[in-house]
Design a protein around this motif. Structure first.
Motif, PDB file in Angstrom:
ATOM      1  N   SER A   1     -33.378  -9.281 -17.839  1.00  0.00           N
ATOM      2  CA  SER A   1     -33.135  -9.373 -19.284  1.00  0.00           C
ATOM      3  C   SER A   1     -34.447  -9.316 -20.057  1.00  0.00           C
ATOM      4  O   SER A   1     -35.357 -10.100 -19.785  1.00  0.00           O
ATOM      5  N   GLN A   2     -34.539  -8.416 -20.999  1.00  0.00           N
ATOM      6  CA  GLN A   2     -35.724  -8.342 -21.850  1.00  0.00           C
ATOM      7  C   GLN A   2     -35.853  -9.632 -22.650  1.00  0.00           C
ATOM      8  O   GLN A   2     -36.883 -10.287 -22.627  1.00  0.00           O
ATOM      9  N   SER A   3     -34.787  -9.966 -23.376  1.00  0.00           N
ATOM     10  CA  SER A   3     -34.859 -11.093 -24.319  1.00  0.00           C
ATOM     11  C   SER A   3     -34.811 -12.443 -23.630  1.00  0.00           C
ATOM     12  O   SER A   3     -35.348 -13.423 -24.132  1.00  0.00           O
TER      13      SER A   3
ATOM     14  N   LYS B   1     -29.263   5.724 -24.811  1.00  0.00           N
ATOM     15  CA  LYS B   1     -30.242   5.844 -25.904  1.00  0.00           C
ATOM     16  C   LYS B   1     -29.675   6.717 -27.027  1.00  0.00           C
ATOM     17  O   LYS B   1     -29.805   6.406 -28.197  1.00  0.00           O
TER      18      LYS B   1
ATOM     19  N   GLU C   1     -26.804   4.887 -28.980  1.00  0.00           N
ATOM     20  CA  GLU C   1     -27.163   3.794 -29.881  1.00  0.00           C
ATOM     21  C   GLU C   1     -28.061   4.257 -31.023  1.00  0.00           C
ATOM     22  O   GLU C   1     -28.025   3.676 -32.098  1.00  0.00           O
TER      23      GLU C   1
ATOM     24  N   THR D   1     -29.403  -1.477 -20.988  1.00  0.00           N
ATOM     25  CA  THR D   1     -30.556  -0.829 -20.366  1.00  0.00           C
ATOM     26  C   THR D   1     -31.039  -1.606 -19.134  1.00  0.00           C
ATOM     27  O   THR D   1     -31.434  -1.014 -18.131  1.00  0.00           O
TER      28      THR D   1
ATOM     29  N   THR E   1     -29.611 -13.129 -23.459  1.00  0.00           N
ATOM     30  CA  THR E   1     -28.321 -12.444 -23.434  1.00  0.00           C
ATOM     31  C   THR E   1     -27.254 -13.356 -22.807  1.00  0.00           C
ATOM     32  O   THR E   1     -27.375 -13.755 -21.646  1.00  0.00           O
TER      33      THR E   1
ATOM     34  N   SER F   1     -34.210  -0.411 -26.222  1.00  0.00           N
ATOM     35  CA  SER F   1     -35.224  -0.839 -25.254  1.00  0.00           C
ATOM     36  C   SER F   1     -35.945   0.376 -24.661  1.00  0.00           C
ATOM     37  O   SER F   1     -35.319   1.337 -24.236  1.00  0.00           O
TER      38      SER F   1
HETATM   39  O1  M6R Z   1     -32.327  -8.610 -23.687  1.00  0.00           O
HETATM   40  P1  M6R Z   1     -31.526  -7.944 -22.590  1.00  0.00           P
HETATM   41  O2  M6R Z   1     -32.403  -7.086 -21.706  1.00  0.00           O
HETATM   42  O3  M6R Z   1     -30.716  -8.904 -21.790  1.00  0.00           O
HETATM   43  O4  M6R Z   1     -30.526  -6.984 -23.345  1.00  0.00           O
HETATM   44  C1  M6R Z   1     -29.568  -6.266 -22.641  1.00  0.00           C
HETATM   45  C2  M6R Z   1     -28.943  -5.197 -23.517  1.00  0.00           C
HETATM   46  O5  M6R Z   1     -28.307  -5.775 -24.614  1.00  0.00           O
HETATM   47  C3  M6R Z   1     -29.983  -4.180 -24.016  1.00  0.00           C
HETATM   48  O6  M6R Z   1     -30.657  -3.563 -22.966  1.00  0.00           O
HETATM   49  C4  M6R Z   1     -29.329  -3.086 -24.880  1.00  0.00           C
HETATM   50  O7  M6R Z   1     -28.486  -2.304 -24.098  1.00  0.00           O
HETATM   51  C5  M6R Z   1     -30.402  -2.269 -25.583  1.00  0.00           C
HETATM   52  N1  M6R Z   1     -30.120  -2.144 -26.984  1.00  0.00           N
HETATM   53  C6  M6R Z   1     -30.545  -0.901 -24.992  1.00  0.00           C
HETATM   54  O8  M6R Z   1     -31.494  -0.104 -25.641  1.00  0.00           O
END
Ligand code: M6R
Length: 369
Positions: free
Chosen positions: A104-106, A242, A245, A59, A109, A157
């Motif tokens: 990156s959300q987390s 979306k 998954e 995402t 990664t 996400s």
């Molecule tokens: O934590 P990140 O944003 O780095 O993660 C990247 C992808 O693993 C993450 O966006 C994944 O594709 C989600 N499950 C999408 O909903």
């Protein structure tokens, strides 16, 4: 802790207006200029950049694809977007005039982390766009712009995506502001529109019941296609991701202009096709082309699910299902167009009996390469 919702994902979808507003908070001053004090890369370096490269996965990669349109339009700096997992293995061209943006959300990664390490080794400046304070990716970057989505628990996400878009727009507009481009006036207008965009996201959320109903009625389908153009193309990719998954369905996103180069052969009776329609104002040529695409696929039996701006009447005769989104500037449309897709996938997955917060085979942060 789910705040009265059945799933974290539903809660996080509902939190999006606040997440968007929080990500803008304190970053636009009273005069309507951007203040990104945390961007510790000196303006001199930003003025000398000759390339931006965005690396991300899933995402976040889709947010990067949308950012490319904004960065190139507002700053005229060439921008590439690459899957982080591919990046360092092809010997990319990097130097100190390249700004690498890791989204990156987390912040954990591994693919994205390895890509940014590679970029720093080559002397490029790295900016992280991240939702998790103190995580590894921002710690290893030259600067970080935090998205203020709050913790995202559901594996899929949603609110992090919208805030990644906001952060990308802020970076693009800020680069435009620092470098002074011919789009100066437009930049001022967009900053204004951006500051009121959370209200538009809120409005979309209030009209989602028909989308939920539609999703439930499609629970026994095998395939859904998604089409878009311009910034609507990455939105289509995100809609498909979306659905894969969450609903474990075959879903694919295409650039609508590519239909005639192959994918139109997939269209058959009653196949659901979601189409993101660009605004009829602005780049109206694209709007008209996509209306023709909708006509073409409908003539071949597709069940058209059309996401179009309020007041866009041209799509009405060809839409089996019409989802209205508020009028926004062209480049900001993904912030409202992505929302029905999230709701659609979540509801369809629930109707199929799937665990939407914890889909099979997936983890929230992917810490292996
Ligand atoms: O934590 P990140 O944003 O780095 O993660 C990247 C992808 O693993 C993450 O966006 C994944 O594709 C989600 N499950 C999408 O909903």
């Amino acid at each position: 802790e789910k705040g009265g919702y059945d799933y974290f994902m539903l809660k996080e979808i509902a939190e999006q207006p606040k997440a968007v507003a929080d990500t803008l908070l304190g970053r636009i001053d009273a005069a309507g200029s951007l203040r990104l004090d945390e961007l510790r890369i000196p303006p001199r370096v930003l003025r000398e950049l000759d390339k931006v490269v965005i690396v991300a996965c899933g995402t976040a990669f889709h947010a990067g694809l949308i950012a490319k349109y904004a960065i190139e339009h507002w700053t005229r700096i060439p921008c590439e977007v690459e899957l982080a997992s591919e990046f360092r293995y092809r010997d990319p061209i990097l130097d100190p005039q390249t700004l690498v943006i890791a989204v990156s959300q987390s912040g954990e990664t591994m693919d994205t982390l390895m890509a940014l390490r590679h970029a720093r080794e080559q002397g490029s400046h790295v900016l992280a766009i991240c939702n998790t304070n103190g995580s590894t990716i921002p710690r290893e970057s030259d600067a970080v712009l935090y998205t203020h989505a709050g913790p995202e628990v559901a594996v899929a996400s949603t609110k992090a995506f919208l805030t990644q878009l906001v952060a990308c727009y802020l970076v693009a507009l800020y680069l435009g502001q620092v470098r002074g481009t011919k789009w100066g006036d437009e930049i001022q207008d967009v900053i204004k529109d951006l500051s009121s965009i959370s209200g538009a996201v809120e409005r979309v959320l209030k009209t989602m019941e028909p989308v939920r109903e539609l999703a439930r009625s499609l629970a026994d389908k095998n395939t859904v296609l998604f089409l878009g153009r311009h910034v609507g193309y990455p939105v289509a990719l995100e809609g498909a991701l979306k659905l894969k998954e969450l609903a474990y369905m075959h879903a694919e996103g295409f650039a609508a202009g590519e239909l005639k180069h192959g994918p139109i052969a997939l269209i058959e009776e009653d196949l659901p096709v979601v189409v993101v329609v660009p605004s009829p104002r602005g780049r109206s040529v694209l709007h008209d082309k996509i209306v023709s695409n909708i006509q073409e696929i409908r003539a071949r039996g597709a069940r058209t699910i059309v996401i179009a701006e309020e007041g866009d009447e041209a799509v009405v005769p060809y839409a089996d299902h019409l989802v209205r989104i508020p009028v926004t500037p062209t480049l900001l449309q993904p912030l409202v167009a992505a929302v029905p897709m999230q709701v659609f996938a979540c509801e369809l997955a629930t109707a199929r009996g799937n665990d939407v917060d914890q889909p099979r085979n997936l983890a929230k942060s992917v810490t292996v390469e």
